[in-house]
Design a protein around this motif. Structure first.
Motif, mmCIF file in Angstrom:
data_model
loop_
_atom_site.group_PDB
_atom_site.id
_atom_site.type_symbol
_atom_site.label_atom_id
_atom_site.label_comp_id
_atom_site.label_asym_id
_atom_site.label_seq_id
_atom_site.Cartn_x
_atom_site.Cartn_y
_atom_site.Cartn_z
ATOM 1 N N UNK A 7 40.659 41.033 42.223
ATOM 2 C CA UNK A 7 41.355 41.754 41.159
ATOM 3 C C UNK A 7 41.003 43.233 41.186
ATOM 4 N N UNK A 8 39.725 43.545 41.332
ATOM 5 C CA UNK A 8 39.282 44.947 41.387
ATOM 6 C C UNK A 8 39.889 45.650 42.607
ATOM 7 N N UNK A 9 39.895 44.959 43.750
ATOM 8 C CA UNK A 9 40.474 45.543 44.972
ATOM 9 C C UNK A 9 41.962 45.829 44.769
ATOM 10 N N UNK A 10 42.678 44.888 44.167
ATOM 11 C CA UNK A 10 44.109 45.096 43.909
ATOM 12 C C UNK A 10 44.340 46.274 42.955
ATOM 13 N N UNK A 11 43.491 46.388 41.949
ATOM 14 C CA UNK A 11 43.624 47.503 41.000
ATOM 15 C C UNK A 11 43.389 48.840 41.709
ATOM 16 N N UNK A 35 58.169 47.766 42.820
ATOM 17 C CA UNK A 35 58.015 46.371 43.254
ATOM 18 C C UNK A 35 56.543 46.054 43.559
ATOM 19 N N UNK A 36 55.891 46.973 44.288
ATOM 20 C CA UNK A 36 54.479 46.772 44.648
ATOM 21 C C UNK A 36 53.607 46.704 43.404
ATOM 22 N N UNK A 37 53.848 47.614 42.446
ATOM 23 C CA UNK A 37 53.059 47.613 41.207
ATOM 24 C C UNK A 37 53.300 46.342 40.397
ATOM 25 N N UNK A 38 54.546 45.891 40.334
ATOM 26 C CA UNK A 38 54.858 44.655 39.608
ATOM 27 C C UNK A 38 54.179 43.460 40.265
ATOM 28 N N UNK A 39 54.254 43.411 41.594
ATOM 29 C CA UNK A 39 53.614 42.330 42.341
ATOM 30 C C UNK A 39 52.103 42.330 42.124
ATOM 31 N N UNK A 40 51.501 43.502 42.200
ATOM 32 C CA UNK A 40 50.048 43.614 42.000
ATOM 33 C C UNK A 40 49.664 43.219 40.580
ATOM 34 N N UNK A 41 50.450 43.659 39.590
ATOM 35 C CA UNK A 41 50.162 43.304 38.193
ATOM 36 C C UNK A 41 50.252 41.793 37.989
ATOM 37 N N UNK A 42 51.243 41.167 38.612
ATOM 38 C CA UNK A 42 51.382 39.713 38.515
ATOM 39 C C UNK A 42 50.189 39.007 39.149
ATOM 40 N N UNK A 46 47.415 36.499 37.423
ATOM 41 C CA UNK A 46 47.148 35.147 37.920
ATOM 42 C C UNK A 46 45.677 34.980 38.276
ATOM 43 N N UNK A 47 45.128 35.967 38.982
ATOM 44 C CA UNK A 47 43.719 35.876 39.386
ATOM 45 C C UNK A 47 42.780 35.870 38.184
ATOM 46 N N UNK A 48 43.079 36.679 37.181
ATOM 47 C CA UNK A 48 42.246 36.672 35.971
ATOM 48 C C UNK A 48 42.344 35.334 35.243
ATOM 49 N N UNK A 49 43.543 34.758 35.198
ATOM 50 C CA UNK A 49 43.713 33.450 34.559
ATOM 51 C C UNK A 49 42.899 32.375 35.297
ATOM 52 N N UNK A 50 42.918 32.419 36.635
ATOM 53 C CA UNK A 50 42.141 31.449 37.425
ATOM 54 C C UNK A 50 40.646 31.648 37.184
#
Length: 199
Positions: A7-11, A35-42, A46-50
Motif C-alpha cells: 500500500x505504501x509503495x503504491x501511494x 485511470x492509473x490513479x483510480x486503479x491505484x486507489x482501488x 482492497x489491500x487495506x481491507x485485506x
C-alpha cells in the motif's frame, strides 16, 4: 504486513504524478493518469481491507488460544490436585503394608491422572500454529516425561504437572502481551533449572 508495505509503495508511485516536473506529462496523458490513479486507489482500498481482515482474524485466533490455555491450566491443576491426594494415600498405604510388591504395584493399579486434554490440544491446528516455539518444545518434552512417570515415578509426575501448569500460565501471559518472547523464554529456563535441581 506485506499488504501495508505494498500500500505504501503504491501511494508513493501515485505521488509521482503530482510532482511539478511531471505536470506536463500528466496533463498530456490526463486520461491515462486518471485511470492509473483510480486503479491505484482501488488497489489501496482492497489491500487495506485485506490487512484489516487478517489482523482481526489473528486477534480472534489469539483470543481463542488464550481460552484454550485457561482450559488447559484448569485440567492440569485438577490432575495435579488428584495426583497429590493419591500420592498422600500411597504414603499412608506404604506405612500400613510391609509388602514391597504391593508398594510397587500401587501406581500400576491406581495410576496418576494424566491430563489427556493436553494431547488433544497438541493436535489442534490453532494451538500448534500460535503457541510460541519455546512453550511448544517444553510442553512436548514434559508430556513425554509425564506419560513415562505416571505409574513409576509419582514425585516426578507431580513436579511435571506443576511445570506444565507454569508453562501454560506464562504462554497465556505472552499471548495476552503481558510479557515478551524473551521474558517468556527466560522464565521457562529458570523454572526448568529449578525443577531439574530438585529432582
Amino acid at each position: 504486513m506485506i499488504y501495508l508495505v505494498t500500500t505504501v509503495v503504491l501511494m508513493l508511485c501515485s505521488a509521482i504524478l503530482f510532482i511539478p516536473k511531471f505536470r506536463s506529462f500528466t496533463q498530456r496523458n490526463e486520461l491515462a493518469s486518471n485511470f492509473a490513479l483510480t486503479l491505484i486507489a482501488t488497489l489501496i482500498g482492497v489491500l487495506l481491507a485485506i490487512a484489516i481482515s487478517n489482523y482481526d482474524a489473528d486477534e480472534k485466533e489469539r483470543r481463542d488460544l488464550v481460552k484454550l490455555l485457561y482450559a488447559a491450566e484448569a485440567v492440569v491443576k485438577e490432575s495435579q490436585a488428584y495426583s497429590i491426594e493419591l500420592f498422600k494415600h500411597y504414603k499412608q498405604h506404604a506405612l500400613d503394608t510391609n509388602s514391597i510388591e504391593e508398594k510397587k504395584q500401587f501406581f500400576e493399579k491406581n495410576p496418576l491422572v494424566y491430563p489427556e486434554y493436553l494431547d488433544a490440544l497438541m493436535s489442534q491446528h490453532i494451538f500448534i500454529k500460535n503457541l510460541s516455539q519455546e512453550s511448544l518444545t517444553e510442553l512436548s518434552e514434559r508430556l513425554i516425561i509425564m506419560k513415562r512417570a505416571q505409574t513409576v515415578m509419582p514425585r516426578l509426575f507431580i513436579q511435571s504437572t506443576s511445570y506444565v501448569s507454569y508453562i501454560l500460565e506464562q504462554e497465556r501471559r505472552y499471548q495476552k502481551q503481558e510479557i515478551t518472547l524473551i521474558e517468556l523464554e527466560a522464565l521457562l529456563d529458570i523454572r526448568e533449572e529449578q525443577l531439574d535441581d530438585s529432582v
